[in-house]
Design an enzyme around this catalytic site. Structure first.
Site, mmCIF file in Angstrom:
data_model
loop_
_atom_site.group_PDB
_atom_site.id
_atom_site.type_symbol
_atom_site.label_atom_id
_atom_site.label_comp_id
_atom_site.label_asym_id
_atom_site.label_seq_id
_atom_site.Cartn_x
_atom_site.Cartn_y
_atom_site.Cartn_z
ATOM 1 N N LYS A 124 -33.780 -15.735 74.333
ATOM 2 C CA LYS A 124 -34.598 -15.846 73.126
ATOM 3 C C LYS A 124 -34.604 -17.258 72.547
ATOM 4 O O LYS A 124 -35.576 -17.664 71.914
ATOM 5 C CB LYS A 124 -34.115 -14.849 72.070
ATOM 6 C CG LYS A 124 -34.273 -13.380 72.483
ATOM 7 C CD LYS A 124 -35.702 -12.890 72.339
ATOM 8 C CE LYS A 124 -35.861 -11.447 72.786
ATOM 9 N NZ LYS A 124 -37.270 -11.012 72.807
ATOM 10 N N GLU B 127 -39.343 -11.604 63.008
ATOM 11 C CA GLU B 127 -38.892 -10.223 63.125
ATOM 12 C C GLU B 127 -37.836 -10.183 64.222
ATOM 13 O O GLU B 127 -37.775 -11.078 65.055
ATOM 14 C CB GLU B 127 -40.054 -9.331 63.529
ATOM 15 C CG GLU B 127 -40.296 -9.188 65.036
ATOM 16 C CD GLU B 127 -40.747 -10.458 65.748
ATOM 17 O OE1 GLU B 127 -41.221 -11.382 65.058
ATOM 18 O OE2 GLU B 127 -40.609 -10.546 66.984
ATOM 19 N N SER C 210 -31.196 -11.303 81.097
ATOM 20 C CA SER C 210 -31.836 -11.959 79.948
ATOM 21 C C SER C 210 -30.868 -12.250 78.814
ATOM 22 O O SER C 210 -31.108 -13.131 78.002
ATOM 23 C CB SER C 210 -32.993 -11.101 79.438
ATOM 24 O OG SER C 210 -32.551 -9.792 79.154
HETATM 25 C C1 LIG Z 1 -31.289 -9.847 75.912
HETATM 26 C C2 LIG Z 1 -32.682 -9.370 75.711
HETATM 27 N N1 LIG Z 1 -33.445 -9.123 76.781
HETATM 28 C C3 LIG Z 1 -34.704 -8.681 76.650
HETATM 29 C C4 LIG Z 1 -35.253 -8.424 75.428
HETATM 30 C C5 LIG Z 1 -36.649 -7.872 75.371
HETATM 31 O O1 LIG Z 1 -37.577 -8.782 74.952
HETATM 32 P P1 LIG Z 1 -38.608 -9.379 75.995
HETATM 33 O O2 LIG Z 1 -39.181 -8.235 76.728
HETATM 34 O O3 LIG Z 1 -39.594 -10.080 75.134
HETATM 35 O O4 LIG Z 1 -37.877 -10.300 76.876
HETATM 36 C C6 LIG Z 1 -34.500 -8.675 74.268
HETATM 37 C C7 LIG Z 1 -35.066 -8.468 72.928
HETATM 38 O O5 LIG Z 1 -34.433 -8.534 71.923
HETATM 39 C C8 LIG Z 1 -33.176 -9.160 74.425
HETATM 40 O O6 LIG Z 1 -32.412 -9.403 73.349
#
Ligand SMILES: Cc1ncc(COP(=O)(O)O)c(C=O)c1O
Lengths: 299, 454
Positions: free
Chosen positions: B96, B118, B423
């Site tokens: 993020k 948000e 992620s």
């Molecule tokens: C670690 C992590 N992965 C994925 C996501 C999902 O978001 P996005 O699909 O935009 O990557 C989030 C959202 O808060 C997150 O904190």
């Protein structure tokens, strides 16, 4: 269906011109029930509303403040659907033309596929005179504009305090019925005063003259539509101030929804209070125009 | 035509096929035009050295580049090469920050006095709060009450960094409601405020802007895998909520037709929806959604036949959203991205498996991507049940009886060389995982009693 707007002035514009300065009221359909809404609309009509906007609830009303958001939730909890809404409109006989105010997704989903036409067809059949969509800027509005033209419905656009220059020109060239002048930044909700932004916005709109009846051909020349001010208007004195500043009409929503929220389901006095509030607001508007203000009728 | 002219032409298009656009209140339109202009000048053309400053700050403050790590034990388990893109090692613990730092910096270049955001899992809120503190910009965060309760550590972190956190009580009090509230704030303060949207959602130019900030994930991964494995991967796997880590990981591979792109959504407890209650016990928008308009864009949505938006569900707050990025909707329709889903239980197993086998505690969001590996390539994959099937079981809290049923649907063939985007890290999720694990008999979980708080 004929393309009426190309030749004739719209019901909405006539209603505003003939009742100048006009009172435009908003309530949410289905709050607290569709049956109550019918009684409330009739009360507003008796009370002097010249146009009546009916909210068709959407679960994510990003342009609304807490008052109307809560009304929308009550209406959804009561099971209000577009089908039920149109049946209500089928039943209503009011002097004031009716407009539907809803969000774009509700319009898109009315038919079997994501398409605006089935909604517009049904709206015309129910006798609605126009549509207002708070999350549809002029840039995305062509499909709905075309469908409304084909069915003789007005499509009202919102002019915000941030709308200037070319954008204003574009919006005024697409708007019909009236221009909804947003009195202040933010969301809907009753306020205690009239914002300075109202005066600035009306001044920017001055060149869009509305003294003459208007056809679609004239709309193409970016000619004016009547200007009505909403967002925060709650009292007769506000209405007077807004009309004095040059508005052709005032739009009142949250202040009426507050009255509804204070009463329960099937509560007849709510209708009486709505009618009285409409009278107060209409008298305020007339006062603002320096016109003759009728004595309040004794109930 | 110069490259920058080509970019301009391509990126001023507000749509991805039938998706995207700008469906917002009129008051916000001038701000979107201003942002579009800033995006083109600073981000695409590097005016005033914006991109240089962004890259430098992502290196020194953000900890980039992140490693692409060969996961030895996963590779062994799945009998193929598994590489993990370690976005959990970005400052703040998730991808993020790539976007948050980019946008807060852009807000500064645009002369905005204040940022708002948000957050669902709290990771985007945390990243925005960190970036705002780092760049000295006042910051306010909206977060659904449900998420405030299930992601406490992140609420503290946001406050530590000086951000104000506003809980939102409407609806199911999750990400969707937090976005509504942030849009309302923005519509009131738009002249001096930038809205740092947290994923590739929202009105144009946000989906492109956010994607470009996140594309660093795939850009690095592409170089790294070539260097480390000598070729491009057969597939890239990433979880998808809004889809920012997803498009971030995929973007640089979109034109590599031989690389499969697999978006793993939250199957929740079931893929069935409850029209009556307006409830989808999942967040599998790409797999099951229909076209509509939410939060400023035309995209795929979880919605009723009347166009009311469903309350979604996922064990992971960051995936719990009824919409998805318009670009992903488009890439799914054109067949370039394959949407799949795993349920809460698969994700929890994915969480425990990576923790045990590799010493990496992943975010519950990322755990969906890891859970999918097991579905598609695990020991039970040959005769595993379909992800849909587990719904009734997990709702009742029953253990899954793996392997008894024939496979109801085929899984993507991930190939021999797989990149999985991790992620984020799972520190924020420990309480949820303990609670959810206790309810279930999970095959990959350690004994939970050892965690009993006297
Ligand atoms: C670690 C992590 N992965 C994925 C996501 C999902 O978001 P996005 O699909 O935009 O990557 C989030 C959202 O808060 C997150 O904190």
């Amino acid at each position: 269906m004929t393309n009426e707007s190309a030749t004739a002035e719209s019901d909405v514009e006539i209603a505003i011109r003939e009742n100048h300065p006009a009172l435009i009221t908003y309530i949410t359909a289905g709050d607290p029930s569709l049956e109550d809404t019918k009684a409330y609309v009739e009360a507003l009509d008796r009370g002097g509303a010249d146009l009546i906007e009916l909210g068709l609830p959407f679960s994510e009303p990003i342009a609304e403040g807490p008052t109307i958001q809560a009304a929308i939730n009550r209406a959804l909890d009561a099971g209000t659907t577009p089908q039920g809404f149109f049946e209500l409109v089928d039943d209503l006989e009011t002097e004031a033309p009716l407009l539907v105010m809803t969000y774009y997704n509700v319009i898109l989903q009315y038919g079997p596929t994501a398409d605006v036409r089935p909604f517009v067809e049904r709206a015309a059949e129910a006798g609605l005179s126009g549509i207002i969509v708070p999350d549809l800027p002029a840039e995305e509005a062509d499909p709905l504009r075309d469908a409304c033209d084909d069915h003789g419905l007005d499509l009202v656009f919102i002019v915000a305090p941030t709308t200037e220059g070319e954008r204003l020109e574009t919006i005024m060239s697409k708007a019909s019925g009236f221009a909804y002048v947003q009195a202040r930044l933010g969301t809907t909700g009753a306020r205690a005063d009239v914002s300075n932004a109202t005066h600035d916005s009306l001044a920017r709109l001055e060149e869009y003259d509305v003294s003459e009846p208007r056809s679609e051909a004239r709309r193409a020349q970016s000619d004016g539509v009547p200007k009505a001010v909403g967002f925060g208007v709650s009292e007769g004195d506000h209405a007077a101030e807004i009309v004095e500043a040059g508005a052709d009409g005032v739009i009142v929503g949250s202040a009426l929804v507050d009255i509804i929220a204070d009463h329960g389901e099937g509560d007849a006095p709510a209708a009486t209070d709505l009618e009285a509030k409409a009278r107060e607001l209409k008298r305020g508007a007339l006062r603002g125009a320096g016109g003759e203000v009728p004595e309040p009728e004794q109930p | 035509m110069s490259k920058s002219e080509r970019n301009r032409e391509r990126d001023s298009d507000p749509t991805f096929g039938d998706y995207g656009g700008q469906y917002v209140p009129e008051a916000l339109m001038p701000a979107l035009q201003e942002l579009e202009d800033a995006y083109e000048r600073y981000v695409l053309e590097n005016e005033d050295g914006f991109v240089d400053e962004f890259r430098e700050r992502m290196r020194d403050f953000g900890g980039r580049p992140t490693p692409l790590q060969r996961a030895d034990r996963l590779s062994e388990r799945y009998d193929r090469e598994i590489y993990l893109k370690r976005e959990d090692l970005v400052h703040g613990g998730a991808h993020k920050l790539n976007n948050a730092l980019g946008q807060v910096l852009l807000a500064k270049y645009m002369g905005k006095e204040r940022v708002i955001a948000e957050t669902g899992a709290g990771q985007h809120g945390t990243a925005t709060a960190m970036a705002a503190a780092h760049l000295d910009v006042p910051c306010e965060i909206y977060m659904g009450r449900t998420d405030v309760n299930r992601q406490r550590p992140n609420v503290y972190r946001m406050r530590m960094n000086g951000a104000e956190v506003n809980p939102v009580d409407a609806g199911s009090a999750t990400l969707k409601e937090a976005i509504n509230e942030t849009m309302r704030d923005w519509a009131t303060t738009v002249e001096r405020t930038h809205y740092v949207i947290g994923s590739i959602v929202g009105p144009h130019p946000f989906p492109k802007l956010v994607r470009d900030f996140q594309a660093v994930i795939g850009r690095e991964a592409r170089e790294q895998i070539r260097e480390q494995a000598g070729r491009l991967p057969d597939s890239v796997v990433a979880c998808a909520g809004g889809g920012s880590n997803t498009m971030g990981a995929f973007h640089e591979f979109v034109s590599d037709d031989d690389v499969d792109l697999v978006a793993v959504e939250a199957g929740g407890s079931s893929l069935e929806i409850d029209e009556e209650e307006g409830l989808a016990p999942n967040s599998a928008t790409l797999s099951t959604g229909t076209d509509g308009v939410l939060h400023g864009a035309m995209t795929k949505l979880l919605q009723s036949g009347d166009g009311q938006i469903m309350e979604s569900h996922s064990v992971s707050a960051g995936l719990d959203y009824a919409g998805v990025g318009p670009e992903l909707s488009h890439l799914v329709d054109t067949g370039r991205v394959t949407p799949v889903s795993v349920d809460d239980e698969d994700a929890l197993n994915g969480f425990h498996r990576l923790s045990r086998l590799e010493g990496i505690i992943p975010a519950l969001e990322s755990s969906h991507a890891l859970g999918y590996l097991e579905r598609a390539a695990g020991p039970a994959a040959e005769n595993a049940s379909s992800p849909e099937r587990s719904s009734a079981d997990s709702r009742a809290g029953n253990p899954r009886d793996n392997g008894d049923e024939p496979r109801a649907e085929s899984y993507e063939d991930l190939g021999d060389l797989v990149v999985v985007n991790v992620s984020g890290r799972g520190d924020k999720d420990l309480e949820t995982v303990l609670e959810e694990t206790e309810k279930r008999d999970l095959e990959a979980a350690p004994e939970v009693e050892v965690f009993d708080r006297d």
